[in-house]
Design a protein around this motif. Structure first.
Motif, PDB file in Angstrom:
ATOM      1  N   SER A  45       0.810  -1.218   0.000  1.00  0.00           N
ATOM      2  CA  SER A  45       0.000   0.000   0.000  1.00  0.00           C
ATOM      3  C   SER A  45       0.844   1.269   0.000  1.00  0.00           C
ATOM      4  CB  SER A  45      -0.950   0.007   1.206  1.00  0.00           C
ATOM      5  OG  SER A  45      -0.237  -0.139   2.418  1.00  0.00           O
ATOM      6  N   LYS A  46       1.966   1.264   0.716  1.00  0.00           N
ATOM      7  CA  LYS A  46       2.800   2.470   0.770  1.00  0.00           C
ATOM      8  C   LYS A  46       3.386   2.787  -0.594  1.00  0.00           C
ATOM      9  CE  LYS A  46       4.089   2.269   5.655  1.00  0.00           C
ATOM     10  NZ  LYS A  46       5.208   2.198   6.636  1.00  0.00           N
ATOM     11  N   SER A 106       0.585   3.909  -3.003  1.00  0.00           N
ATOM     12  CA  SER A 106      -0.009   5.219  -2.711  1.00  0.00           C
ATOM     13  C   SER A 106       0.767   6.364  -3.364  1.00  0.00           C
ATOM     14  CB  SER A 106      -0.075   5.436  -1.199  1.00  0.00           C
ATOM     15  OG  SER A 106       1.230   5.528  -0.650  1.00  0.00           O
ATOM     16  N   LYS A 107       2.020   6.126  -3.712  1.00  0.00           N
ATOM     17  CA  LYS A 107       2.862   7.163  -4.316  1.00  0.00           C
ATOM     18  C   LYS A 107       2.688   7.239  -5.826  1.00  0.00           C
ATOM     19  CE  LYS A 107       6.360   6.318  -0.741  1.00  0.00           C
ATOM     20  NZ  LYS A 107       7.758   5.843  -0.482  1.00  0.00           N
ATOM     21  N   ILE A 108       1.952   6.273  -6.403  1.00  0.00           N
ATOM     22  CA  ILE A 108       1.832   6.203  -7.865  1.00  0.00           C
ATOM     23  C   ILE A 108       0.558   6.918  -8.309  1.00  0.00           C
ATOM     24  CG2 ILE A 108       1.601   4.675  -9.854  1.00  0.00           C
ATOM     25  CD1 ILE A 108       3.088   2.544  -8.259  1.00  0.00           C
ATOM     26  N   PRO A 109       0.680   7.981  -9.116  1.00  0.00           N
ATOM     27  CA  PRO A 109      -0.522   8.652  -9.623  1.00  0.00           C
ATOM     28  C   PRO A 109      -1.183   7.821 -10.719  1.00  0.00           C
ATOM     29  CG  PRO A 109       1.436   9.634 -10.581  1.00  0.00           C
ATOM     30  CD  PRO A 109       1.924   8.619  -9.589  1.00  0.00           C
ATOM     31  N   SER A 110      -2.480   7.950 -10.855  1.00  0.00           N
ATOM     32  CA  SER A 110      -3.219   7.193 -11.868  1.00  0.00           C
ATOM     33  C   SER A 110      -3.529   8.078 -13.065  1.00  0.00           C
ATOM     34  CB  SER A 110      -4.525   6.647 -11.280  1.00  0.00           C
ATOM     35  OG  SER A 110      -4.266   5.727 -10.250  1.00  0.00           O
ATOM     36  N   TYR A 111      -3.502   7.476 -14.246  1.00  0.00           N
ATOM     37  CA  TYR A 111      -3.843   8.195 -15.464  1.00  0.00           C
ATOM     38  C   TYR A 111      -5.310   8.586 -15.457  1.00  0.00           C
ATOM     39  CZ  TYR A 111       0.517   6.338 -17.481  1.00  0.00           C
ATOM     40  OH  TYR A 111       1.818   6.014 -17.744  1.00  0.00           O
ATOM     41  N   LEU A 171       4.081  -7.168  -7.120  1.00  0.00           N
ATOM     42  CA  LEU A 171       4.245  -5.720  -7.005  1.00  0.00           C
ATOM     43  C   LEU A 171       4.237  -5.051  -8.373  1.00  0.00           C
ATOM     44  CD1 LEU A 171       4.773  -3.164  -5.400  1.00  0.00           C
ATOM     45  CD2 LEU A 171       7.216  -3.723  -5.394  1.00  0.00           C
ATOM     46  N   ASP A 172       4.939  -5.629  -9.355  1.00  0.00           N
ATOM     47  CA  ASP A 172       4.991  -5.019 -10.684  1.00  0.00           C
ATOM     48  C   ASP A 172       3.601  -4.918 -11.299  1.00  0.00           C
ATOM     49  OD1 ASP A 172       7.695  -4.689 -10.534  1.00  0.00           O
ATOM     50  OD2 ASP A 172       8.197  -6.496 -11.682  1.00  0.00           O
TER      51      ASP A 172
END
Length: 427
Positions: free
Chosen positions: A268-269, A272-277, A373-374
């Motif tokens: 989750s951590k 949470s840092k990955i923005p979505s298109y 994870l990928d």
């Protein structure tokens, strides 16, 4: 395909359960199963939830025992099976209905526990199977005669007969069951066979399949039906994990191969840092592994449009989209590439599904198992919470449309083709 459909039948077909009506089973062991003390477990699978409905320890020489279950998930779909800890089947399947009082006979040769009394649903299901196999036998006979006959008149008659029985085999008998049966088990058996016929012989169109599926949902208004066919199941509960662990222990103790479990990790951590298109965004380049192990770079694709399609072989709704998707891709192959991203459990299952569905014309890549994870990073980037999910990209690789279903993609491509032609004319 036949083996796959049978597998789907036994794994996916199930019946509606009402927790207020217990199900009783009376088991009789024949031949040499009662030669030692052992435990017997009654397992169920409802959605993605494993349960131990009941268990008992039978003593050496004991040839009869009883169990009772109240399935824990109201309205759920349940596949049931008995697992013997030492001797006997580990996956003896049966499909009980609410209030059933079943009599089951098991031998050392039992696999699917077909010797069952006391269930109208199972009785009808078995009768439908007998009719299905009878028609299959007629078809094989006609094909055999065609291989040995040279008379043109007889060949014409045989071909007419073959067309008639193929229509019954792939379509008519299943439609009759869908419209007349009183049991979800039989309805969904018929629907799966109807779906198989649409892939193998084009006997039923996508639009017709949707109509029959809607009819089944109307006739058997169980929420789990929609969940089962149209969305992901919720994460497994601790009870489910414990039940599945016990079943794995039984199978492992009997010398059956059990794939090693992967430790569940909390990403989750990182996620949470990955923005979505969002629609209108230009996506970053993608480089994923292709069918022969090579890296396939999205930036090297030259067609004006690309459809990124997230799917998996275990996802029925994904694969129901493929006939229409294949047709649209073939029509617009000069300007459209399907970049199909698999989230299968392993590459073997991924490649089997591609071969079975005949989607080799797509550009196939593998993102890894969905829990990795990928794969989760990729899904987070595209805001994919359930599959199927797709994203149509323009020449600048900007997202111009999402989640195109059925005829939506063809309509979109028709409009885009018109726009492209108009731009060329202006120049």
């Amino acid at each position: 395909m036949k083996k796959k459909i049978l597998f789907l039948l036994f794994v996916l077909i199930s019946i509606s359960i009402k927790a207020t009506e217990p199900i009783k089973i009376h088991v009789t062991l024949i031949d040499s199963l009662a030669t030692e003390d052992q435990w017997v477990y009654w397992f169920s699978l409802i959605g993605s939830e494993y349960n131990i409905e009941d268990s008992c320890c039978i003593a050496k020489g004991q040839k009869e025992f009883q169990m009772q279950g109240r399935f824990s998930d109201n309205g759920g779909f349940a596949t049931s099976w008995l697992a013997f800890s030492k001797k006997g089947p580990t996956y003896g399947k049966f499909y009980p209905s609410p209030g059933d009082d079943l009599k089951i006979k098991i031998s050392s040769e039992s696999i699917f526990l077909m010797d069952i009394e006391g269930s109208p649903a199972i009785s009808e299901y078995i009768e439908n199977l007998k009719e299905y196999f009878a028609v299959a036998k007629i078809i094989r006979s006609i094909k055999s005669k065609l291989n040995t006959t040279t008379d043109s008149t007889e060949v014409a008659c045989l071909n007419d007969s073959l067309d008639y029985y193929l229509k019954i085999y792939y379509r008519e008998m299943h439609l009759e069951v869908i419209h007349t049966t009183s049991y979800p088990l039989c309805a969904f058996d018929a629907f799966i066979n109807l779906y198989a016929g649409s892939i193998n012989a084009g006997a039923t169109t996508r639009e017709e399949l949707d109509q029959h599926y809607s009819l089944i949902k109307q006739r058997f208004p169980i929420p789990a039906i929609t969940e089962f066919f149209e969305s992901h199941h919720p994460p497994a509960t601790p009870r489910s994990v414990a039940s599945q662990d016990r079943y794995d222990q039984i199978c492992a103790g009997r010398g059956h191969y059990i794939p090693p479990k992967q430790e569940k990790q909390d990403y989750s951590k990182e996620l949470s840092k990955i923005p979505s298109y969002q629609k209108g965004n230009q996506i970053d380049n993608l480089i994923l592994t292709g069918l022969t192990g090579e890296n396939i770079d999205l930036s090297t694709i030259k067609t004006q449009y690309v459809l990124i399609d997230f799917w998996a072989g275990w996802c029925g709704p994904c694969r129901r989209e493929f006939p229409k998707l294949k047709k649209t891709h073939e029509k617009y192959k000069d300007i459209l590439t399907v970049y199909a991203i698999s989230l299968d459990n392993n590459e073997k299952e991924w490649k089997k599904a591609i071969e079975a569905d005949g989607t080799e014309a797509f550009t196939h890549v593998y993102a890894g198992v969905v829990t990795s994870l990928d794969a989760q990073k990729l899904c987070k980037r595209f805001a994919v919470e359930a599959i199927p999910a797709n994203f149509l990209l323009d020449k600048d690789r900007k997202i111009i449309a999402t989640n195109l279903r059925g005829d939506d993609l063809e309509s979109a491509m028709k409009n885009l083709e018109h726009i492209s032609t108009f731009e060329i004319d202006l120049k």
